[in-house]
Design an enzyme around this catalytic site. Structure first.
Site, mmCIF file in Angstrom:
data_model
loop_
_atom_site.group_PDB
_atom_site.id
_atom_site.type_symbol
_atom_site.label_atom_id
_atom_site.label_comp_id
_atom_site.label_asym_id
_atom_site.label_seq_id
_atom_site.Cartn_x
_atom_site.Cartn_y
_atom_site.Cartn_z
ATOM 1 N N GLY A 1 5.417 11.781 21.271
ATOM 2 C CA GLY A 1 6.203 10.692 21.835
ATOM 3 C C GLY A 1 5.669 9.310 21.522
ATOM 4 N N LEU B 1 7.546 7.007 20.153
ATOM 5 C CA LEU B 1 7.942 7.086 18.749
ATOM 6 C C LEU B 1 7.849 5.731 18.051
ATOM 7 C CD1 LEU B 1 11.054 9.458 18.982
ATOM 8 C CD2 LEU B 1 8.633 10.049 18.703
ATOM 9 N N HIS B 2 7.428 5.775 16.802
ATOM 10 C CA HIS B 2 7.380 4.582 15.944
ATOM 11 C C HIS B 2 7.999 4.963 14.604
ATOM 12 C CE1 HIS B 2 4.004 6.629 14.119
ATOM 13 N NE2 HIS B 2 3.349 6.629 15.267
ATOM 14 N N GLY C 1 6.775 5.751 11.866
ATOM 15 C CA GLY C 1 6.177 6.927 11.220
ATOM 16 C C GLY C 1 6.928 8.182 11.650
ATOM 17 N N HIS C 2 7.084 8.350 12.978
ATOM 18 C CA HIS C 2 7.848 9.496 13.490
ATOM 19 C C HIS C 2 9.281 9.465 12.962
ATOM 20 C CE1 HIS C 2 4.940 8.810 16.994
ATOM 21 N NE2 HIS C 2 4.630 10.026 16.593
ATOM 22 N N GLN D 1 -5.089 19.334 23.584
ATOM 23 C CA GLN D 1 -5.708 18.781 22.377
ATOM 24 C C GLN D 1 -6.469 17.491 22.655
ATOM 25 O OE1 GLN D 1 -1.744 18.328 20.440
ATOM 26 N NE2 GLN D 1 -2.649 16.518 19.516
ATOM 27 N N GLY E 1 3.162 14.515 9.319
ATOM 28 C CA GLY E 1 2.731 13.324 8.606
ATOM 29 C C GLY E 1 1.382 13.510 7.926
ATOM 30 N N SER F 1 0.632 4.173 14.573
ATOM 31 C CA SER F 1 0.108 5.184 15.489
ATOM 32 C C SER F 1 0.532 4.795 16.894
ATOM 33 C CB SER F 1 -1.426 5.207 15.413
ATOM 34 O OG SER F 1 -1.954 5.894 16.528
HETATM 35 P P1 AMP Z 1 1.883 12.375 17.081
HETATM 36 O O1 AMP Z 1 2.999 11.947 17.972
HETATM 37 O O2 AMP Z 1 0.821 11.354 16.903
HETATM 38 O O3 AMP Z 1 1.341 13.743 17.442
HETATM 39 O O4 AMP Z 1 2.519 12.535 15.633
HETATM 40 C C1 AMP Z 1 3.622 13.378 15.410
HETATM 41 C C2 AMP Z 1 3.838 13.531 13.929
HETATM 42 O O5 AMP Z 1 4.083 12.254 13.348
HETATM 43 C C3 AMP Z 1 2.609 14.101 13.195
HETATM 44 O O6 AMP Z 1 3.039 15.006 12.190
HETATM 45 C C4 AMP Z 1 1.971 12.870 12.614
HETATM 46 O O7 AMP Z 1 1.197 13.123 11.448
HETATM 47 C C5 AMP Z 1 3.201 12.051 12.263
HETATM 48 N N1 AMP Z 1 2.841 10.638 12.155
HETATM 49 C C6 AMP Z 1 2.138 9.890 13.048
HETATM 50 N N2 AMP Z 1 1.933 8.649 12.572
HETATM 51 C C7 AMP Z 1 2.528 8.604 11.342
HETATM 52 C C8 AMP Z 1 2.666 7.603 10.339
HETATM 53 N N3 AMP Z 1 2.154 6.379 10.495
HETATM 54 N N4 AMP Z 1 3.334 7.925 9.204
HETATM 55 C C9 AMP Z 1 3.850 9.167 9.027
HETATM 56 N N5 AMP Z 1 3.755 10.151 9.931
HETATM 57 C C10 AMP Z 1 3.103 9.884 11.074
#
Ligand code: AMP
Length: 282
Positions: free
Chosen positions: A31, A33-34, A36-37, A61, A148, A186
């Site tokens: 969650g 979300l940005h 990247g997500h 985790q 990602g 992030s």
């Molecule tokens: P998280 O919410 O941090 O667990 O991330 C969820 C998914 O989004 C994971 O597969 C991350 O690797 C991917 N992700 C997070 N930050 C980025 C980013 N800046 N660019 C691409 N994918 C990302």
């Protein structure tokens, strides 16, 4: 778009889609979300018929209880963002749904789970990641799951798990999305103040220095990690680790050959940040 909060309801919803032969694309997230997500969701939208985004801040985790407590959460905001890129379903289960009373199973990859991120956060970090990802795969039963490159060790381990367990899905790795000034996006960046955010640019700047060295012909891995660490120190950041691994095996290399990943982790203000780049030496 539907927001679904129980495993039973999600299974019922997806069974019908699966029967129609629709391919399910799955984007697991924690969650806040940005872009990247959203890049992962867009990719899933382009490649599959039903796009499921999970939002679950997985307690297993987190090695640091404060990090878990302070992790940013806003389901309404996330649902709006997921809808803006045309996700079909947001799956946001409660902790008790994923880990009911008596829950005991752990998925673990010894060795690789204990290096780099695992060495700093403890091996239970990746046990937590792999366990929840395996469970989410069983609940969603996706055709393709999108991860990602930003979390390079995580996606490497997920790919290994899928291979080892013959899980019936494909993993797609999507490139790291950065702010225009280079900072890797992030959810944790939300906790940086303006000064810390500027300091955080050291990570991508140091990785670029490593990339430039390799492009210039440097093949000694220690020389590259030395230069990356030095650049970080010059920019006022002490790395937790700085490493070069083979992209194929995630084992450390002494000589840069083929495709390698340069990885760094560092604390900036109240948060731990990680970043990496893949570089190919001809
Ligand atoms: P998280 O919410 O941090 O667990 O991330 C969820 C998914 O989004 C994971 O597969 C991350 O690797 C991917 N992700 C997070 N930050 C980025 C980013 N800046 N660019 C691409 N994918 C990302």
């Amino acid at each position: 778009m539907k927001v679904i909060s129980t495993t039973a309801a999600l299974r019922a919803e997806l069974a019908a889609e699966r029967q129609q032969g629709r391919r399910i694309g799955f984007v697991p997230t924690m969650g806040w979300l940005h872009d990247g997500h959203l890049s992962l969701i867009r990719r899933a939208r382009a490649e599959t018929e039903i796009v499921v985004v999970s939002i679950f801040v997985n307690p297993r985790q987190f090695n640091d209880p404060n990090d878990l407590l302070r992790y940013p959460r806003d389901l309404d905001r996330d649902a709006r963002l997921a809808e803006s890129v045309h996700a079909d379903i947001v799956f946001a289960p409660e902790v008790e749904d994923i880990y009911p009373d008596g829950y005991a199973t752990v998925v673990s990859i010894p060795g690789l789970s204990a290096t780099l991120e695992g060495a700093v956060r403890g091996p239970s970090h990746f046990d937590g990641v792999l366990t929840v990802v395996a469970k989410l795969f069983n609940i969603v039963q996706p055709t393709v799951a999108y991860f990602g490159q930003k979390d390079a060790q995580q996606v490497f381990l997920v790919q290994r798990m899928v291979r080892d367990l013959a899980s019936p899905l494909r993993i797609e790795v999507c490139p790291t999305i950065r702010d225009p000034d280079g900072l890797a996006m992030s959810s944790r960046n939300a906790r940086l103040d303006a000064g810390e955010r500027t300091e955080a640019l050291a990570l991508s700047a140091a990785l670029r220095a490593g990339e430039t060295l390799v492009a210039g012909g440097e093949r000694d891995a220690a020389a590259v990690t030395g230069a990356v660490s030095q650049r970080l120190h010059e920019l006022g950041i002490a790395p937790e680790y700085c490493a070069i691994v083979s992209a194929a095996s995630f084992e450390p290399v002494a000589t840069v050959a083929g495709t390698v990943t340069i990885l760094i982790a560092a604390r900036v203000g109240p948060v731990r940040l990680i970043d990496n780049v893949m570089v190919s030496a001809p």
